[in-house]
Design a protein around this motif. Structure first.
Motif, PDB file in Angstrom:
ATOM      1  N   GLU A   6       0.834  -1.208   0.000  1.00  0.00           N
ATOM      2  CA  GLU A   6       0.000   0.000   0.000  1.00  0.00           C
ATOM      3  C   GLU A   6       0.866   1.254   0.000  1.00  0.00           C
ATOM      4  O   GLU A   6       0.567   2.223  -0.697  1.00  0.00           O
ATOM      5  CB  GLU A   6      -0.948  -0.014   1.197  1.00  0.00           C
ATOM      6  CG  GLU A   6      -2.034   1.042   1.119  1.00  0.00           C
ATOM      7  CD  GLU A   6      -2.933   0.922  -0.123  1.00  0.00           C
ATOM      8  OE1 GLU A   6      -3.399   1.978  -0.597  1.00  0.00           O
ATOM      9  OE2 GLU A   6      -3.183  -0.182  -0.614  1.00  0.00           O
ATOM     10  N   ASN A   7       1.951   1.259   0.789  1.00  0.00           N
ATOM     11  CA  ASN A   7       2.882   2.389   0.786  1.00  0.00           C
ATOM     12  C   ASN A   7       3.474   2.604  -0.600  1.00  0.00           C
ATOM     13  O   ASN A   7       3.617   3.743  -1.062  1.00  0.00           O
ATOM     14  CB  ASN A   7       4.039   2.176   1.757  1.00  0.00           C
ATOM     15  CG  ASN A   7       3.639   2.168   3.204  1.00  0.00           C
ATOM     16  OD1 ASN A   7       4.236   1.453   3.996  1.00  0.00           O
ATOM     17  ND2 ASN A   7       2.639   2.957   3.592  1.00  0.00           N
ATOM     18  N   PHE A   9       2.146   1.767  -3.440  1.00  0.00           N
ATOM     19  CA  PHE A   9       1.099   2.341  -4.288  1.00  0.00           C
ATOM     20  C   PHE A   9       0.970   3.847  -4.043  1.00  0.00           C
ATOM     21  O   PHE A   9       0.888   4.635  -4.983  1.00  0.00           O
ATOM     22  CB  PHE A   9      -0.242   1.648  -4.045  1.00  0.00           C
ATOM     23  CG  PHE A   9      -1.399   2.388  -4.659  1.00  0.00           C
ATOM     24  CD1 PHE A   9      -1.532   2.479  -6.029  1.00  0.00           C
ATOM     25  CD2 PHE A   9      -2.335   3.016  -3.855  1.00  0.00           C
ATOM     26  CE1 PHE A   9      -2.592   3.174  -6.602  1.00  0.00           C
ATOM     27  CE2 PHE A   9      -3.393   3.710  -4.413  1.00  0.00           C
ATOM     28  CZ  PHE A   9      -3.525   3.799  -5.787  1.00  0.00           C
ATOM     29  N   GLU A  10       0.971   4.243  -2.773  1.00  0.00           N
ATOM     30  CA  GLU A  10       0.857   5.671  -2.446  1.00  0.00           C
ATOM     31  C   GLU A  10       2.041   6.463  -2.994  1.00  0.00           C
ATOM     32  O   GLU A  10       1.878   7.576  -3.489  1.00  0.00           O
ATOM     33  CB  GLU A  10       0.762   5.858  -0.938  1.00  0.00           C
ATOM     34  CG  GLU A  10      -0.557   5.392  -0.361  1.00  0.00           C
ATOM     35  CD  GLU A  10      -0.608   5.507   1.151  1.00  0.00           C
ATOM     36  OE1 GLU A  10       0.081   6.368   1.709  1.00  0.00           O
ATOM     37  OE2 GLU A  10      -1.354   4.725   1.765  1.00  0.00           O
ATOM     38  N   LEU A  11       3.230   5.892  -2.915  1.00  0.00           N
ATOM     39  CA  LEU A  11       4.429   6.569  -3.396  1.00  0.00           C
ATOM     40  C   LEU A  11       4.432   6.712  -4.905  1.00  0.00           C
ATOM     41  O   LEU A  11       4.707   7.792  -5.439  1.00  0.00           O
ATOM     42  CB  LEU A  11       5.673   5.791  -2.940  1.00  0.00           C
ATOM     43  CG  LEU A  11       7.017   6.315  -3.433  1.00  0.00           C
ATOM     44  CD1 LEU A  11       7.310   7.684  -2.820  1.00  0.00           C
ATOM     45  CD2 LEU A  11       8.116   5.328  -3.090  1.00  0.00           C
ATOM     46  N   GLY A  13       1.792   5.797  -7.107  1.00  0.00           N
ATOM     47  CA  GLY A  13       0.507   6.020  -7.764  1.00  0.00           C
ATOM     48  C   GLY A  13       0.142   4.901  -8.718  1.00  0.00           C
ATOM     49  O   GLY A  13      -0.786   5.039  -9.518  1.00  0.00           O
ATOM     50  N   ARG A  15      -0.387   0.492  -9.309  1.00  0.00           N
ATOM     51  CA  ARG A  15      -0.631  -0.799  -8.654  1.00  0.00           C
ATOM     52  C   ARG A  15       0.157  -1.929  -9.298  1.00  0.00           C
ATOM     53  O   ARG A  15       0.533  -2.876  -8.632  1.00  0.00           O
ATOM     54  CB  ARG A  15      -2.112  -1.147  -8.692  1.00  0.00           C
ATOM     55  CG  ARG A  15      -2.948  -0.249  -7.812  1.00  0.00           C
ATOM     56  CD  ARG A  15      -3.694  -1.055  -6.781  1.00  0.00           C
ATOM     57  NE  ARG A  15      -4.524  -0.161  -5.982  1.00  0.00           N
ATOM     58  CZ  ARG A  15      -4.332   0.039  -4.699  1.00  0.00           C
ATOM     59  NH1 ARG A  15      -3.366  -0.580  -4.065  1.00  0.00           N
ATOM     60  NH2 ARG A  15      -5.110   0.856  -4.028  1.00  0.00           N
ATOM     61  N   GLN A  20       5.128   0.367 -11.199  1.00  0.00           N
ATOM     62  CA  GLN A  20       5.811   0.797  -9.983  1.00  0.00           C
ATOM     63  C   GLN A  20       7.312   0.887 -10.235  1.00  0.00           C
ATOM     64  O   GLN A  20       7.963   1.855  -9.823  1.00  0.00           O
ATOM     65  CB  GLN A  20       5.535  -0.172  -8.830  1.00  0.00           C
ATOM     66  CG  GLN A  20       4.126  -0.080  -8.313  1.00  0.00           C
ATOM     67  CD  GLN A  20       3.813  -1.135  -7.275  1.00  0.00           C
ATOM     68  OE1 GLN A  20       4.506  -2.141  -7.142  1.00  0.00           O
ATOM     69  NE2 GLN A  20       2.749  -0.916  -6.520  1.00  0.00           N
TER      70      GLN A  20
END
Length: 67
Positions: A6-7, A9-11, A13, A15, A20
């Protein structure tokens, strides 16, 4: 010690693993690829501390990036 999925993904943007990795390369953040092909980023690398692992980070070879 490492960012969660999840981190990550947040970093980034993103999935998907490949997106990534592309984002991490653009950000010039050190990362490794684990056994299932996911990028692994040390929390220390994101926080800018000197405590990041001393091992050389994984870098995608130019031929693999399609350039």
């Amino acid at each position: 010690m490492f960012l969660t999925n999840e981190n990550l993904f947040e970093l980034t943007g993103r999935r998907t693993k490949s997106k990534q990795i592309e984002a991490l390369l653009r950000m010039r953040l050190p990362f490794w690829i684990n056994a299932i092909g996911r990028p692994v980023v040390a929390i220390a690398a994101v926080e800018g501390r000197n405590e990041a692992p001393k091992e050389k980070p994984w870098v995608m070879p130019r031929v693999s990036r399609g350039t």
